[in-house]
Design a protein around this motif. Sequence first.
Motif: not given
Length: 240
Positions: A103-125
């Motif tokens: 990471t930090g060359i062509a892309h970064d990664v935001l790494d989160v707990p799975l439950d939080a990620g699912r919730q955030a992904l649904e809200r963003l979509q």
Amino acid sequence: MERKSRFSQWLRRPRSGAGGGTGTGAASEAAREELLLAAAAAGFPLAPAAHPSGYGCSCERIGCPTPGRHPVSFAWQTLATTDAEKVTAWLRSQPEANFVTATGIAHDVLDVPLDAGRQALERLQKAGVETGPVATVAPDRMLFFTATRGTPDDEDEWWPCELDCHPETMDEHPGLRWHCRGSYVLLPPSRLPEESGVAWLQGPERPLPDPLTLLETLTDACAQYAGGRPDHEAAWPIGR
């Protein structure tokens, strides 16, 4: 467009295993190769990583604390490449290897707990926000691939963040981790112990979003996720 279509077709194929089909058969090996080469073609720098072996890790380190989750070589940052020939050579010579992307060359990664990620992904979509490539790391993490803050020649132009995560600071970031320069994440279809693995929810053919368009929603979701957890497992570190 053709590569995007092929990748979408691959994601729809029936496949076994949490890592997205990493068996030893010719068909699964070909699919694995196609998936990793698609990531390289999308600009993700790849380097070989260890893989689970028996009850331990292929690195043969006694009591390896991260079996199958770390690069093979200490020079992984130098080795990381998008060159299809080099990646193919690694796939042929190290057929069981997992792969990391630097990471930090062509892309970064935001790494989160799975439950939080699912919730955030649904809200963003629901909000119509482009979320880019997203992967799950079973059993408990989700990875959002974003554009990088980069590596400018002038170090003063690079802005650090208290969420920045590196291999040696992983335990300090139980909530949101920002993988940037000097860090890496496993790429699908990596295999992990106990039948778990890394798999794409949204493939690398998608455009990389600006991390700031995701950050507020992800931090909010992580804060909610941390609300029911012990105080020492905050969504992100207060200080470093």
